[in-house]
Design a protein around this motif. Structure first.
Motif, PDB file in Angstrom:
ATOM      1  N   PHE A 261      11.844   2.997  56.432  1.00  0.00           N
ATOM      2  CA  PHE A 261      11.955   4.450  56.427  1.00  0.00           C
ATOM      3  C   PHE A 261      10.877   5.039  57.328  1.00  0.00           C
ATOM      4  CE2 PHE A 261       9.147   3.262  52.970  1.00  0.00           C
ATOM      5  CZ  PHE A 261       8.113   4.162  53.033  1.00  0.00           C
TER       6      PHE A 261
ATOM      7  N   ALA B 223      18.107   7.393  48.270  1.00  0.00           N
ATOM      8  CA  ALA B 223      16.785   7.224  48.875  1.00  0.00           C
ATOM      9  C   ALA B 223      16.125   5.979  48.302  1.00  0.00           C
ATOM     10  CB  ALA B 223      15.926   8.449  48.607  1.00  0.00           C
TER      11      ALA B 223
ATOM     12  N   THR C  58      14.702  17.024  60.540  1.00  0.00           N
ATOM     13  CA  THR C  58      15.720  15.974  60.470  1.00  0.00           C
ATOM     14  C   THR C  58      16.241  15.640  61.866  1.00  0.00           C
ATOM     15  OG1 THR C  58      16.384  16.683  58.247  1.00  0.00           O
ATOM     16  CG2 THR C  58      17.953  15.334  59.483  1.00  0.00           C
TER      17      THR C  58
ATOM     18  N   ARG D  36      17.544  12.349  54.593  1.00  0.00           N
ATOM     19  CA  ARG D  36      18.503  11.414  55.174  1.00  0.00           C
ATOM     20  C   ARG D  36      18.698  11.739  56.651  1.00  0.00           C
ATOM     21  NH1 ARG D  36      20.417   6.345  54.915  1.00  0.00           N
ATOM     22  NH2 ARG D  36      22.677   6.195  55.169  1.00  0.00           N
ATOM     23  N   THR D  37      18.397  10.808  57.533  1.00  0.00           N
ATOM     24  CA  THR D  37      18.581  10.989  58.969  1.00  0.00           C
ATOM     25  C   THR D  37      19.668  10.039  59.455  1.00  0.00           C
ATOM     26  OG1 THR D  37      17.060   9.288  59.788  1.00  0.00           O
ATOM     27  CG2 THR D  37      16.092  11.392  59.077  1.00  0.00           C
TER      28      THR D  37
ATOM     29  N   ARG E  60      10.474   9.922  54.787  1.00  0.00           N
ATOM     30  CA  ARG E  60       9.640  10.484  53.721  1.00  0.00           C
ATOM     31  C   ARG E  60       8.711  11.528  54.322  1.00  0.00           C
ATOM     32  NH1 ARG E  60       8.260   9.609  48.169  1.00  0.00           N
ATOM     33  NH2 ARG E  60       6.217  10.559  47.820  1.00  0.00           N
TER      34      ARG E  60
ATOM     35  N   TRP F  52      16.423   6.735  56.075  1.00  0.00           N
ATOM     36  CA  TRP F  52      15.645   7.690  55.300  1.00  0.00           C
ATOM     37  C   TRP F  52      14.290   7.988  55.937  1.00  0.00           C
ATOM     38  CZ3 TRP F  52      17.663  10.498  51.538  1.00  0.00           C
ATOM     39  CH2 TRP F  52      18.818  10.033  50.904  1.00  0.00           C
TER      40      TRP F  52
ATOM     41  N   TRP G 279      12.510  13.013  50.327  1.00  0.00           N
ATOM     42  CA  TRP G 279      13.219  12.015  51.128  1.00  0.00           C
ATOM     43  C   TRP G 279      14.321  12.730  51.892  1.00  0.00           C
ATOM     44  CZ3 TRP G 279      11.598   7.119  51.718  1.00  0.00           C
ATOM     45  CH2 TRP G 279      10.732   6.579  50.754  1.00  0.00           C
TER      46      TRP G 279
END
Length: 424
Positions: free
Chosen positions: A179, A6, A419, A215-216, A222, A220, A213
């Motif tokens: 992000f 991240a 996500t 993860r997509t 937030r 990233w 954070w």
């Protein structure tokens, strides 16, 4: 999949002084108060106020056990000592902001596995935050300062404490690019006179995801979160709008979350401008059109802009996820309520959104109306979680393995749902 870490970006740290300097935003979207009577009547003159209905529940055995087994039982006493040391209103305001923020940060740290747990309750439990906050507000109502303090000034201190202990003034996204930014909200436990042991998985999800954070597929994201009370009056006073009006323009997506139906998640397609009157945590009711600013331009319905088709098609966890389009309306020109499985018809009057006619529906309505009034073309809407259930046969214990597993699974699935939404 890449395991890129991240972004090493940290939000600006809050200080007590900075919290005190935060003031309420303009009231352009703030609705008028809808309830005729205050939650708890104060004395005729200035002075200590009696405990509210919520605070009175603190004396029961279950809240005391939750506080003791989480290590949050000292929050009220610590705050009371800080108040006794306050020699002026300004010092009391700093104490309210500091102790409220400390309570929120402590609850988030506990939920996210940072630092010692201080007790044997599972770290994902949202109830210590709720009951500890009430222990602090009760101390503030009963406090007799050495300096003059009007009822109005005491109310301002209570507001500072509530706002800071709910994360409502700390949804600060890190600076930088590259992000996504996601706003997520949850709720306090409710229906406590039915079962005072109740936990709210939406509040637990908010604690577990604050500052996370994610993860997509596109990088990233937030997450910044806050928790809201289950009280009609706070919503009528514009708490949702005050909290979100400065946050949504900074965000790429928002999701309001609450506890809904047994055994399922729902993406609520439509939200209605109607209060059904079910009693709140102060045992007060409110029935009528959702009170917002500029009622002349108020729509009867708002709609989700979350990617519901992709969310419902994805494998996000053990609970099924539904695209819920059912509403209850009074058709244009009609007088009787009609249930519409496919959503509202043109010109109809709302009587129940997909999320019902309680505060779950109302926060979704207010947040999506705010989105539309601000002209934000962003994904946003409401997610209803499954009801958080205790294990079979448990009617007295405050926790059990099934209860913890259910809550952890719901939190994990909320994370998966947002996500998927961020991926889209």
């Amino acid at each position: 999949m890449s395991r890129t870490p991240a972004p090493r970006i940290r939000p600006r740290r809050r200080t007590a002084a900075a919290l005190v300097l935060l003031t309420s935003l303009a009231v352009a979207f703030s609705p008028p108060t809808a309830l005729a009577a205050p939650p708890a009547a104060g004395p005729a003159g200035d002075g200590p106020a009696p405990a509210t209905v919520e605070e009175q529940r603190l004396e029961r055995a279950v809240p005391q056990e939750i506080l003791r087994r989480s290590g949050f039982d000292t929050a009220g006493r610590d705050f009371a000592r800080a108040l006794r040391r306050a020699g002026s209103y300004r010092e009391a305001e700093r104490a309210a902001a500091r102790h409220g923020a400390r309570l929120w940060d402590r609850a988030v740290d506990r939920a996210r596995g940072r630092g010692p747990a201080h007790g044997d309750l599972s770290r994902d439990d949202d109830r210590p935050l709720y009951w500890a906050r009430l222990s602090m507000t009760r101390e503030l109502r009963a406090w007799k300062p050495a300096f003059p303090l009007s009822d109005r000034a005491r109310a301002r201190l209570l507001d500072r404490l509530e706002t800071s202990s709910r994360g409502q003034d700390s949804m600060d996204f890190p600076r930088g690019k590259g992000f996504q930014r996601i706003v997520l909200t949850g709720f306090d436990p409710f229906t406590l006179d039915r079962d005072i042991r109740i936990s709210n998985p939406s509040g637990a999800a908010a604690l577990a995801l604050d500052g996370a954070w994610i993860r997509t597929a596109g990088g990233w994201a937030r997450v910044e979160t806050a928790v809201f009370p289950v009280r009609w009056r706070d919503f009528a006073d514009g708490e949702v709008e005050r909290t979100l009006r400065g946050r949504l323009p900074q965000a790429d997506m928002f999701t309001t979350v609450s506890q809904g139906r047994v055994g399922r998640f729902d993406i609520e397609r439509f939200n209605g401008a109607w209060r059904g009157g079910f009693p709140d945590n102060e045992n007060l009711s409110s029935t009528g059109t959702v009170p917002v600013a500029d009622p002349a331009s108020q729509p009867q319905w708002t709609a989700t802009t979350l990617p519901y088709e992709k969310i419902t098609a994805a494998s996000t966890g053990r609970f099924p996820v539904y695209d819920n389009t059912t509403v209850t309306e009074i058709p244009a020109g009609g007088a009787a309520e009609v249930v519409r499985p496919g959503g509202p018809t043109p010109g109809s009057t709302a009587r129940s959104g997909g999320g019902g006619d309680y505060l779950s529906n109302e926060i979704a309505y207010r947040a999506t109306l705010l989105r539309d009034r601000l002209g934000l073309g962003m994904p946003g809407g409401h997610v209803h979680t499954p009801v958080l259930e205790f294990g079979a046969g448990n009617t007295t214990e405050i926790t059990d393995p099934d209860f913890v597993r259910n809550r952890l699974d719901i939190i994990a699935q909320v994370r998966s749902i947002i996500t998927v939404a961020a991926d889209s």
